[in-house]
Design an enzyme around this catalytic site. Structure first.
Site, short mmCIF file in Angstrom:
data_model
loop_
_atom_site.label_atom_id
_atom_site.label_comp_id
_atom_site.label_asym_id
_atom_site.label_seq_id
_atom_site.Cartn_x
_atom_site.Cartn_y
_atom_site.Cartn_z
N TYR A 177 0.85 -1.19 0.00
CA TYR A 177 0.00 0.00 0.00
C TYR A 177 0.88 1.23 0.00
O TYR A 177 2.04 1.18 0.37
CB TYR A 177 -0.81 -0.12 1.28
CG TYR A 177 -1.88 0.87 1.56
CD1 TYR A 177 -2.89 1.13 0.66
CD2 TYR A 177 -1.92 1.51 2.80
CE1 TYR A 177 -3.91 2.00 0.98
CE2 TYR A 177 -2.95 2.37 3.12
CZ TYR A 177 -3.94 2.62 2.20
OH TYR A 177 -4.94 3.46 2.52
N GLU A 417 -35.07 -1.41 34.40
CA GLU A 417 -35.03 -2.32 33.26
C GLU A 417 -36.14 -3.36 33.43
O GLU A 417 -36.24 -3.97 34.49
CB GLU A 417 -33.65 -2.99 33.19
CG GLU A 417 -33.54 -4.16 32.25
CD GLU A 417 -33.95 -3.84 30.80
OE1 GLU A 417 -33.49 -2.81 30.28
OE2 GLU A 417 -34.75 -4.62 30.23
#
Ligand SMILES: Cc1cc2nc3c(=O)[nH]c(=O)nc-3n(C[C@H](O)[C@H](O)[C@H](O)COP(=O)(O)O)c2cc1C
Length: 652
Positions: A177, A417
Site C-alpha cells: 500500500y 429495566e
C-alpha cells in the site's frame, strides 16, 4: 493488582537511542482531525494528549504526508513544508509533557493518493494501472526523476519531524500500500528496471528512501519500519520473503520493525480486523521476524486487552505491543491497567463503526464505547450545577450510557429495566456468530454505572406508579424498539417468526427451507446462524429491498460476513420488495415485475424495529423534563444509541 501484575508491559524499552517508559505503543490511525492544510489542529493535540496522559509509552501519530500534491486523506497531517513544523511542535510538546514519546508515520500515498479527486493530479505508483477504490482512477508509473524527488521528500519530512521535536519516525511500508509498500510488493510492482523484479530489486526503493532519510537526520534518530510480515494474498509477499528482506532493512538503518499483515485492498480485513477475528492475530508473524533480526519488534492487530499484551511480551513474541482502536475506546487504558482496574477499561470490540465507517460515511471519527473521541478538549462532562433525581427507563446501551454519564456528573440516578438483566437488544446482537465479545460492552457500561452510584432496578417496567414513587426531576427514556411486523397481506401467519425470538432462543430454530425477510445486518446474521452446520435448515434465502445486503456495516466485517454466507450456501435476493406473505413464502416486486417465492417452511422477519416509548407522553403530562434516546427515539445502531445516551446524560 499492582504494576507487578503486568511486569513486561510496564518495563522500559529502547528503540535505537530512544528510551521508552513502557512497552505500550499507540498505533497510527488516520483521524482527519488535522486542519485542511495538513497542519496539526488543537483538536488533534487534545486527542493525542489524552492518550499520552493515559500512560502509553509511545504514540505513532497517523500518516504525515511528505508531498502536499498527494494527500492521503482530505484532512490528513503533513510534514511537506517548513511552515508545518511550528504547529507540529505543539503536538510533540503536549505529548512529552506527560512523559510519552511520539513519532509521526511518514508516507507518500503513491497509488492511494487522493490527488485525482482533490488536486486533479494523477496518482503515481511503481507500475501503471493500480486501481484506487476511492478515486476510481488508475495510477501511472512513477518516473526515475520522480523517484529521486520522492526520496528527497521523505528525507525532508524526516528532518522536519526532528525539528518539530519528534522522537523518531515510522516509515510506512506495510499492506502492499502507499508508495513504499507498493514498491515492496509484487502485487503492485511490475517494473522491469532495477526497482522491480525479484524481492531484492523491489526492496531497492525502500533502501534508498532509508538512506536518504539517514543522510538527512543522522544515525541516532530512530526509524521504525511498518511492514506486512505476510501480505497473505496469492502473488503477494509471504513471510519467508519478509524474513529474507528484514536483515537487509536492518542493515540499512531500521531501528525497529512494526509488524502488521495483510494487504490493501484485497485483504483489508487483515489490516483492520473486525469483531470475531482472532485476537493478537499477527503475533506468530512477529515472533518469526524477531528471530530474523536483532532490533526490537513491535506487533499490532486486535491486541485489545493489556493482559493479552502482557502475554504477548511474556511469551517473547514481540518487544513492544501496539494498540490502535483499544486506545480510541479508552485513552486511560495504560493507567487503568497499571493499577489493575481492568474491568474499568472500555473494551474495543472491533466493530469499526465509529473509527472507520463513520468517517467513510462523511462523519467525524468517534467510537462506539467512547463518544468523547475527538472531543477531548471540549470539557464535555461538567459537574451538575444542581444534582437532580434522574430516572432512566431501559438499560440497553443507550440507557446504561445515559445513566452512567448523568451519575458521573453528580446526579442521583435510578435505572429501571423491565428484563431481569441489562443489555436490551444488544444482548441479542451478541448471539450472532463471532459476536459474543459484544457482551463486553454491556458488562463495561453496567460496571461503570454501578461504580458511579447508579441504582439499577431490574424486572420492573417504568409506569405511572414508578413515576409517583420515584418522583424524578428528569427522565431519560431509553426503552428501545420493537420488531417491525409489516402490514402486508398474509402477515401474522403461524410459520412466521421474529428474528429477535430466533436469536433469543425463545422459539425452536426453524428447520427446513427458511425465507429471511430483510437483509440488514440482523437478517444476514440470522441467516448465517440458521445455515450453520449442525442445524437442519436445508436452505436459507434472504430477501432485501435494497440493492445490497448488510449495508451500513463496517466494510471489513461485511466482507467476511458475505464470505461466510456464500460458504454456507445462503442465497441473497436483493432489490426485492415484499408485497405479500403466502403460506409457503412471499410475493416480491423485482425489476418491474412480481415474483412468487415458494416452498418455504418458515419465514423469519428481520425488518427492523419501530420506536417503543410507552412513557414519554405520561411523563410529560406530569410536567417532568423528558429526553428520548436510542431506539426509543429512532431505531438505529448501538453507535448512535450510545452517543445519544451520552449526550442526554451530559446535559440532563
Ligand atoms: C481509524 C483507523 C485509521 C487507521 N489509519 C492508519 C494509518 O494512518 N496508517 C497505518 O499504518 N495504519 C492505520 N490503521 C491501522 C492501525 O494502525 C492498526 O494497524 C489496526 O487498527 C489494527 O490494530 P488494532 O486492532 O489495535 O486497532 C488505521 C486503523 C484505524 C482503525
Amino acid at each position: 493488582m499492582s504494576r507487578a501484575g503486568l511486569p513486561h508491559l510496564f518495563s522500559p524499552a529502547r528503540i535505537g537511542a530512544l528510551e521508552l517508559a513502557n512497552r505500550l505503543v499507540m498505533a497510527p490511525m488516520a483521524t482527519d482531525f488535522a486542519d485542511g492544510d495538513g497542519s496539526v489542529s488543537a483538536k488533534l493535540v487534545d486527542y493525542l494528549r489524552a492518550r499520552a496522559q493515559g500512560g502509553v509509552g509511545l504514540i505513532i501519530a497517523e500518516v504525515s504526508g511528505v508531498d502536499a500534491r498527494h494527500p492521503y486523506t482530505p484532512r490528513g497531517l503533513g510534514l511537506w513544508s517548513d511552515e508545518l513544523v511550528h504547529a507540529y511542535r505543539r503536538l510533540t510538546d503536549a505529548v512529552h509533557a506527560h512523559g510519552a514519546r511520539i513519532m509521526p508515520q511518514i508516507a507518500h500515498p503513491g497509488p492511494d493518493s487522493l490527488a485525482p479527486l482533490l488536486t486533479g493530479l494523477e496518482a503515481v505508483g511503481p507500475s501503471a494501472g493500480v486501481p484506487n477504490s476511492l478515486t476510481r482512477t488508475l495510477c501511472r508509473e512513477i518516473t526515475l526523476e520522480e523517484i529521486e524527488e520522492a526520496k528527497g521528500l521523505f528525507a525532508e519530512a524526516a528532518r522536519r519531524a526532528r525539528e518539530a521535536g519528534c522522537d523518531g519516525i515510522e516509515l510506512h511500508a506495510a499492506h502492499a500500500y502507499l508508495l513504499v509498500g507498493s514498491f515492496l510488493s509484487a502485487l503492485r510492482n511490475r517494473r522491469t528496471d532495477r526497482y522491480g523484479g525479484c524481492a531484492e530489486d523491489r526492496l531497492l526503493f525502500a533502501l534508498e528512501v532509508l538512506a536518504a532519510i539517514r543522510a538527512r537526520v543522522g544515525g541516532d534518530f530512530p526509524i521504525v519500519l511498518r511492514i506486512s510480515a505476510d501480505e497473505l494474498v496469492h502473488g503477494g509477499r509471504d513471510l519467508r520473503e519478509t524474513l529474507y528482506l528484514a536483515p537487509r532493512l536492518e542493515a540499512a538503518g531500521v531501528d525497529a520493525f512494526h509488524v502488521s499483515c495483510g494487504s490493501y485492498p484485497a485483504l483489508s480485513w487483515r489490516v483492520i480486523p473486525p469483531t470475531g477475528t482472532p485476537l493478537g492475530l499477527n503475533t506468530a508473524f512477529a515472533a518469526a521476524l524477531k528471530r530474523a533480526v536483532q532490533v526490537p519488534v513491535l506487533v499490532v492487530g486486535r491486541i485489545n486487552d493489556p493482559r493479552l499484551a502482557e502475554d504477548v511480551l511474556a511469551r517473547g513474541e514481540a518487544d513492544l505491543v501496539v494498540m490502535g482502536r483499544a486506545l480510541l475506546a479508552d485513552p486511560q487504558l495504560a493507567n487503568k491497567a497499571r493499577e489493575g482496574r481492568f474491568e474499568e477499561i472500555a473494551p474495543c470490540i472491533g466493530c469499526g463503526l465509529g473509527c472507520v465507517a463513520a468517517r467513510e460515511q462523511g462523519g467525524d471519527m468517534t467510537c462506539l464505547v467512547n463518544p468523547e473521541v475527538g472531543r477531548e478538549g471540549e470539557g464535555l462532562l461538567e459537574p451538575a450545577s444542581r444534582p437532580k433525581k434522574v430516572l432512566v427507563a431501559g438499560a440497553g446501551p443507550a440507557g446504561l450510557m445515559a445513566a452512567w454519564t448523568a451519575a458521573r456528573r453528580g446526579h442521583e440516578v435510578s435505572l429501571f429495566e423491565r428484563e431481569d438483566r441489562p443489555g436490551g437488544l444488544y444482548n441479542l446482537a451478541a448471539v450472532a456468530e463471532g459476536k459474543q465479545e459484544l457482551t463486553r460492552v454491556v458488562q463495561y457500561l453496567s460496571g461503570q454505572a454501578a461504580r458511579a452510584g447508579v441504582r439499577l432496578v431490574t424486572g420492573r417496567e417504568v409506569d405511572a406508579a414508578v413515576l409517583e414513587e420515584e418522583a424524578p426531576e428528569a427522565i431519560i427514556v431509553a426503552t428501545g424498539g420493537e420488531p417491525c411486523v409489516p402490514e402486508l397481506p398474509g402477515a401474522g401467519g403461524s410459520n412466521q417468526l421474529c428474528a429477535a425470538d430466533v436469536l433469543g432462543g425463545r422459539v425452536p430454530r426453524p428447520a427446513g427451507r427458511v425465507l429471511v425477510a430483510g437483509g440488514g445486518t440482523v437478517g444476514c446474521e440470522v441467516a448465517e446462524l440458521l445455515a450453520a452446520h449442525g442445524y437442519q435448515s436445508a436452505e436459507v434465502l434472504v430477501v432485501e429491498k435494497r440493492e445490497a445486503v448488510a449495508a451500513g456495516m463496517f466494510h471489513e466485517a461485511r466482507v467476511l460476513l458475505l464470505e461466510r454466507l456464500a460458504a454456507r450456501g445462503v442465497r441473497l435476493l436483493t432489490g426485492a420488495r415484499l408485497r405479500e406473505f403466502t403460506p409457503d413464502g412471499a410475493v416480491v416486486e423485482r425489476e418491474g415485475g412480481t415474483e412468487r417465492l415458494r416452498g418455504f417452511d418458515w419465514i423469519v422477519l428481520a425488518l427492523g424495529a419501530r420506536p417503543r416509548d410507552p412513557l414519554g407522553a405520561e411523563a410529560r403530562k406530569l410536567g417532568i423534563a423528558v429526553r428520548v434516546v436510542g431506539d426509543a427515539r429512532e431505531p438505529r445502531r448501538a453507535l448512535e444509541a450510545i452517543a445519544e445516551g451520552f449526550e442526554a446524560g451530559r446535559v440532563v
